[in-house]
Design a protein around this motif. Structure first.
Motif, short mmCIF file in Angstrom:
data_model
loop_
_atom_site.label_atom_id
_atom_site.label_comp_id
_atom_site.label_asym_id
_atom_site.label_seq_id
_atom_site.Cartn_x
_atom_site.Cartn_y
_atom_site.Cartn_z
N UNK A 83 0.85 -1.20 0.00
CA UNK A 83 0.00 0.00 0.00
C UNK A 83 0.88 1.24 0.00
N UNK A 84 0.34 2.29 -0.60
CA UNK A 84 1.04 3.57 -0.53
C UNK A 84 0.02 4.70 -0.44
N UNK A 85 0.47 5.83 0.07
CA UNK A 85 -0.42 6.98 0.24
C UNK A 85 0.08 8.16 -0.55
N UNK A 86 -0.85 9.01 -0.97
CA UNK A 86 -0.52 10.27 -1.63
C UNK A 86 -1.30 11.37 -0.93
N UNK A 87 -0.59 12.27 -0.28
CA UNK A 87 -1.25 13.38 0.42
C UNK A 87 -1.49 14.49 -0.58
N UNK A 88 -2.75 14.70 -0.93
CA UNK A 88 -3.10 15.72 -1.91
C UNK A 88 -3.32 17.08 -1.28
N UNK A 89 -3.80 17.08 -0.05
CA UNK A 89 -3.99 18.33 0.70
C UNK A 89 -3.84 18.00 2.17
N UNK A 90 -3.18 18.87 2.90
CA UNK A 90 -2.90 18.57 4.30
C UNK A 90 -3.29 19.75 5.18
N UNK A 91 -3.37 19.50 6.48
CA UNK A 91 -3.63 20.54 7.46
C UNK A 91 -2.33 20.78 8.21
N UNK A 92 -1.86 22.00 8.16
CA UNK A 92 -0.58 22.34 8.78
C UNK A 92 -0.60 21.99 10.27
N UNK A 93 0.43 21.31 10.71
CA UNK A 93 0.55 20.95 12.12
C UNK A 93 -0.02 19.58 12.44
N UNK A 94 -0.75 18.98 11.50
CA UNK A 94 -1.31 17.65 11.72
C UNK A 94 -0.35 16.60 11.15
N UNK A 95 -0.65 15.32 11.39
CA UNK A 95 0.11 14.26 10.74
C UNK A 95 -0.78 13.04 10.58
N UNK A 96 -0.35 12.12 9.73
CA UNK A 96 -1.15 10.94 9.43
C UNK A 96 -0.26 9.72 9.27
N UNK A 97 -0.83 8.55 9.53
CA UNK A 97 -0.10 7.29 9.40
C UNK A 97 -1.03 6.25 8.77
N UNK A 98 -0.45 5.13 8.35
CA UNK A 98 -1.29 4.01 7.91
C UNK A 98 -0.62 2.69 8.29
N UNK A 99 -1.44 1.64 8.32
CA UNK A 99 -0.96 0.32 8.68
C UNK A 99 -1.41 -0.69 7.64
N UNK A 106 -0.77 -4.69 7.99
CA UNK A 106 -0.09 -5.72 8.76
C UNK A 106 0.72 -5.11 9.88
N UNK A 107 1.65 -4.23 9.53
CA UNK A 107 2.42 -3.44 10.49
C UNK A 107 2.08 -1.97 10.31
N UNK A 108 2.36 -1.18 11.33
CA UNK A 108 2.10 0.27 11.26
C UNK A 108 3.39 1.00 10.96
N UNK A 109 3.26 2.12 10.24
CA UNK A 109 4.43 2.84 9.76
C UNK A 109 4.41 4.30 10.23
N UNK A 110 5.57 4.91 10.36
CA UNK A 110 5.63 6.31 10.79
C UNK A 110 5.07 7.25 9.73
N UNK A 111 4.77 8.50 10.11
CA UNK A 111 4.13 9.46 9.19
C UNK A 111 4.89 9.67 7.88
N UNK A 112 6.21 9.56 7.92
CA UNK A 112 6.99 9.83 6.70
C UNK A 112 6.95 8.67 5.70
N UNK A 113 6.42 7.52 6.10
CA UNK A 113 6.36 6.37 5.19
C UNK A 113 5.28 6.60 4.14
N UNK A 114 5.66 6.53 2.88
CA UNK A 114 4.73 6.72 1.76
C UNK A 114 4.26 5.38 1.22
#
Length: 243
Positions: free
Chosen positions: A67-83, A85-93
């Motif tokens: 799986x991979x993510x594409x951040x098209x629009x973000x909110x400044x100061x927020x962050x997001x993650x996805x899992x 099987x295993x969970x990954x840090x916010x910088x993982x695309x």
């Protein structure tokens, strides 16, 4: 000879479908959202928002997916993650490891999900997620997550009316408008207009602040403008999309 030609054509067509067919589907809250969109969100005071997806392998063979993510629009100061099987840090695309799903099987509720952390910040974000077969990236399914986070409280100037709508875009039967009026204003109403300037909905607003439910199930799909008026003062007209 004609029969052999038809047979060969049939085999080639079937092979093409197998090669180019989609092996995966995605479900959210029991609904098929394959290559579609969902909306989540709420107050900026929440610690996190989570969307769980079920991946189903609709093919007749086990597949290893990533799986991979594409951040098209973000909110400044927020962050997001996805899992996955295993969970990954916010910088993982893109997930570094593949996750195997058996033929005709689905992932569980704790295997593939996204999390959004507003960290007290408000605004609108959009993140697209793509799940694909590791050895055939063209065999994929996507879902776009629209995230609407509104302020915990609306800070106003003397005659400023605060409004915030969610979810946006609207994929269900209604959307909600959080409003706040200055103490010197009353007799308020919410209005919804189409892009031709025709008012398609109106509702009286009671109280200095609160949340209004605006039904949209009878409206055509498209972009609308909403605002709150009170004693001649008017909030800035804002856009909302009905899908």
């Amino acid at each position: 000879m004609k029969f052999k030609f038809i047979l060969i054509l049939s085999i080639l067509t079937t092979s093409s479908l197998l090669i180019h067919g989609q092996s995966l589907s995605l479900h959210y809250n029991g609904e098929d959202v394959s290559n579609g969109e969902i909306s989540i969100g709420g107050s900026a005071s929440a610690s996190e928002y989570k969307a769980i997806f079920i991946i189903t392998n609709v093919s007749d063979a086990a597949v290893a997916v990533k799986a991979k993510k594409t951040v098209r629009a973000d909110i400044e100061g927020s962050y997001n993650t996805f899992c996955l099987g295993s969970c990954f840090p916010p910088e993982t695309v893109e997930s570094p490891d593949s996750h195997v799903i058996g033929a005709g099987e689905s992932t569980g509720s704790d295997e593939f999900y996204m999390q959004f952390y507003p960290e007290g910040n408000s605004g609108d974000a959009q993140i697209a997620y793509e799940v694909f077969v590791a050895d055939n990236p063209d065999d994929k399914v996507t879902v776009t997550v629209n995230i609407a986070i509104w302020p915990t409280s609306i800070t106003l100037n003397n005659n400023e009316i605060g409004v915030k709508a969610y979810p946006n875009p609207v994929a269900g039967q209604a959307f909600y408008v959080e409003y706040s009026l200055p103490s010197n204003l009353s007799n308020a109403k919410l209005s919804l207009y189409n892009l031709l300037g025709v008012r398609v909905y109106e509702q009286a607003v009671s109280g200095k602040n609160g949340t209004i439910e605006v039904p949209v199930h009878q409206l055509p799909k498209g972009i609308y403008l909403y605002s709150v008026n009170a004693d001649g003062a008017k909030s800035k007209a804002k856009r909302i999309m009905v899908k």
